[in-house]
Design a protein around this motif. Sequence first.
Motif, PDB file in Angstrom:
ATOM      1  N   MET A  22       4.492  39.758 -12.979  1.00 15.91           N
ATOM      2  CA  MET A  22       4.850  41.109 -12.561  1.00 15.91           C
ATOM      3  C   MET A  22       3.769  41.701 -11.661  1.00 15.91           C
ATOM      4  SD  MET A  22       7.176  43.088 -12.513  1.00 15.91           S
ATOM      5  CE  MET A  22       8.142  44.372 -13.163  1.00 15.91           C
ATOM      6  N   LEU A  23       2.510  41.482 -12.003  1.00 21.35           N
ATOM      7  CA  LEU A  23       1.421  41.977 -11.157  1.00 21.35           C
ATOM      8  C   LEU A  23       1.437  41.292  -9.795  1.00 21.35           C
ATOM      9  CD1 LEU A  23      -1.538  42.282 -13.674  1.00 21.35           C
ATOM     10  CD2 LEU A  23      -0.285  44.138 -12.567  1.00 21.35           C
ATOM     11  N   ARG A  24       1.679  39.975  -9.772  1.00 19.37           N
ATOM     12  CA  ARG A  24       1.764  39.257  -8.504  1.00 19.37           C
ATOM     13  C   ARG A  24       2.919  39.792  -7.665  1.00 19.37           C
ATOM     14  NH1 ARG A  24       0.554  34.319 -11.686  1.00 19.37           N
ATOM     15  NH2 ARG A  24       2.802  34.013 -11.774  1.00 19.37           N
ATOM     16  N   TRP A  25       4.066  40.056  -8.304  1.00 12.50           N
ATOM     17  CA  TRP A  25       5.238  40.592  -7.601  1.00 12.50           C
ATOM     18  C   TRP A  25       4.923  41.958  -7.008  1.00 12.50           C
ATOM     19  CZ3 TRP A  25       8.319  44.923  -8.394  1.00 12.50           C
ATOM     20  CH2 TRP A  25       9.495  44.968  -7.654  1.00 12.50           C
ATOM     21  N   GLU A  26       4.262  42.821  -7.771  1.00 12.81           N
ATOM     22  CA  GLU A  26       3.920  44.157  -7.277  1.00 12.81           C
ATOM     23  C   GLU A  26       3.014  44.078  -6.055  1.00 12.81           C
ATOM     24  OE1 GLU A  26       2.271  46.184 -10.648  1.00 12.81           O
ATOM     25  OE2 GLU A  26       4.225  46.490 -11.572  1.00 12.81           O
ATOM     26  N   LYS A  75       8.451  40.575   5.750  1.00 15.19           N
ATOM     27  CA  LYS A  75       9.711  41.212   6.157  1.00 15.19           C
ATOM     28  C   LYS A  75      10.822  40.173   6.268  1.00 15.19           C
ATOM     29  CE  LYS A  75       7.317  44.984   8.372  1.00 15.19           C
ATOM     30  NZ  LYS A  75       6.879  45.610   9.592  1.00 15.19           N
ATOM     31  N   ILE A  76      10.486  39.005   6.808  1.00 13.51           N
ATOM     32  CA  ILE A  76      11.481  37.932   6.935  1.00 13.51           C
ATOM     33  C   ILE A  76      11.886  37.423   5.554  1.00 13.51           C
ATOM     34  CG2 ILE A  76      11.826  35.553   7.736  1.00 13.51           C
ATOM     35  CD1 ILE A  76      10.087  36.315  10.180  1.00 13.51           C
ATOM     36  N   LEU A  77      10.911  37.250   4.648  1.00 15.10           N
ATOM     37  CA  LEU A  77      11.224  36.771   3.296  1.00 15.10           C
ATOM     38  C   LEU A  77      12.079  37.785   2.538  1.00 15.10           C
ATOM     39  CD1 LEU A  77       7.777  35.223   2.371  1.00 15.10           C
ATOM     40  CD2 LEU A  77       9.906  33.977   2.766  1.00 15.10           C
ATOM     41  N   ASN A  78      11.799  39.062   2.715  1.00 10.18           N
ATOM     42  CA  ASN A  78      12.601  40.090   2.046  1.00 10.18           C
ATOM     43  C   ASN A  78      14.023  40.103   2.608  1.00 10.18           C
ATOM     44  OD1 ASN A  78      12.736  42.204   0.081  1.00 10.18           O
ATOM     45  ND2 ASN A  78      12.885  43.622   1.789  1.00 10.18           N
ATOM     46  N   PHE A 136       6.152  35.092  -2.740  1.00 10.25           N
ATOM     47  CA  PHE A 136       6.689  36.420  -2.449  1.00 10.25           C
ATOM     48  C   PHE A 136       7.339  37.073  -3.668  1.00 10.25           C
ATOM     49  CE2 PHE A 136       9.885  39.315  -0.553  1.00 10.25           C
ATOM     50  CZ  PHE A 136       9.014  40.161   0.112  1.00 10.25           C
ATOM     51  N   VAL A 137       7.987  36.279  -4.494  1.00 11.93           N
ATOM     52  CA  VAL A 137       8.639  36.854  -5.675  1.00 11.93           C
ATOM     53  C   VAL A 137       7.712  36.886  -6.882  1.00 11.93           C
ATOM     54  CG1 VAL A 137      10.975  36.289  -4.900  1.00 11.93           C
ATOM     55  CG2 VAL A 137       9.748  34.684  -6.376  1.00 11.93           C
ATOM     56  N   GLY A 138       6.465  36.415  -6.716  1.00  8.35           N
ATOM     57  CA  GLY A 138       5.469  36.526  -7.783  1.00  8.35           C
ATOM     58  C   GLY A 138       5.479  35.408  -8.792  1.00  8.35           C
ATOM     59  N   ASN A 139       6.196  34.335  -8.533  1.00  5.36           N
ATOM     60  CA  ASN A 139       6.256  33.235  -9.501  1.00  5.36           C
ATOM     61  C   ASN A 139       4.983  32.397  -9.544  1.00  5.36           C
ATOM     62  OD1 ASN A 139       8.789  33.964 -10.265  1.00  5.36           O
ATOM     63  ND2 ASN A 139       9.835  32.381  -9.115  1.00  5.36           N
ATOM     64  N   ILE A 140       4.267  32.329  -8.414  1.00  3.77           N
ATOM     65  CA  ILE A 140       3.035  31.546  -8.362  1.00  3.77           C
ATOM     66  C   ILE A 140       1.931  32.369  -7.718  1.00  3.77           C
ATOM     67  CG2 ILE A 140       4.205  29.307  -8.327  1.00  3.77           C
ATOM     68  CD1 ILE A 140       3.692  29.184  -5.331  1.00  3.77           C
ATOM     69  N   GLU A 141       0.702  31.938  -7.948  1.00  5.13           N
ATOM     70  CA  GLU A 141      -0.466  32.608  -7.383  1.00  5.13           C
ATOM     71  C   GLU A 141      -0.426  32.528  -5.857  1.00  5.13           C
ATOM     72  OE1 GLU A 141      -3.688  34.897  -7.559  1.00  5.13           O
ATOM     73  OE2 GLU A 141      -2.731  34.154  -9.374  1.00  5.13           O
ATOM     74  N   ASP A 142      -0.850  33.581  -5.201  1.00  7.33           N
ATOM     75  CA  ASP A 142      -0.844  33.652  -3.741  1.00  7.33           C
ATOM     76  C   ASP A 142      -2.017  32.862  -3.180  1.00  7.33           C
ATOM     77  OD1 ASP A 142      -0.670  34.260  -1.098  1.00  7.33           O
ATOM     78  OD2 ASP A 142      -0.757  36.437  -1.360  1.00  7.33           O
ATOM     79  N   GLN A 156       2.883  41.610  -3.897  1.00  8.68           N
ATOM     80  CA  GLN A 156       3.672  41.092  -2.779  1.00  8.68           C
ATOM     81  C   GLN A 156       4.575  42.171  -2.183  1.00  8.68           C
ATOM     82  OE1 GLN A 156       3.337  38.042  -1.318  1.00  8.68           O
ATOM     83  NE2 GLN A 156       1.600  37.878  -2.701  1.00  8.68           N
ATOM     84  N   GLN A 157       5.059  43.094  -3.012  1.00  6.62           N
ATOM     85  CA  GLN A 157       5.940  44.148  -2.511  1.00  6.62           C
ATOM     86  C   GLN A 157       5.210  45.125  -1.606  1.00  6.62           C
ATOM     87  OE1 GLN A 157       9.301  43.780  -3.011  1.00  6.62           O
ATOM     88  NE2 GLN A 157       8.401  41.903  -3.798  1.00  6.62           N
ATOM     89  N   LYS A 158       3.888  45.150  -1.672  1.00  6.88           N
ATOM     90  CA  LYS A 158       3.093  46.042  -0.822  1.00  6.88           C
ATOM     91  C   LYS A 158       2.804  45.439   0.548  1.00  6.88           C
ATOM     92  CE  LYS A 158       0.922  48.110  -4.834  1.00  6.88           C
ATOM     93  NZ  LYS A 158      -0.301  48.223  -5.624  1.00  6.88           N
TER      94      LYS A 158
END
Length: 94
Positions: free
Chosen positions: A20-24, A35-38, A75-81, A26-28
């Motif tokens: 959830m923290l990784r997802w948050e 933008k392309i991934l979204n 981008f969806v927070g499933n793995i470390e960036d 990425q949303q920023k």
Amino acid sequence: MPSVSIFHTNNPEGPANEGMLRWEIQQKRNDPESKILNEFKVNFEKMGSNELIEEYCEKLGGITIEQFLHKLQIFVGNIEDDEREWREQKYGKQ
């Protein structure tokens, strides 16, 4: 009577919180790649096609499907960036 204290911390306590923290984070992002991934995420929910994946691989510079799926997992927070430094060099600090 017992006293109970509830502490809120920014440190995740488990895998779900980490995701959830990784997802948050990425949303920023506001770089062109995010933008392309979204856009892909929105279109895939509507259409859901493998041809769509190939189209978005081309939009991201002709990357492979494996590279695209890796970027999407980040981008969806499933793995470390693991691409943050590369993006900062290419697009500037977010």
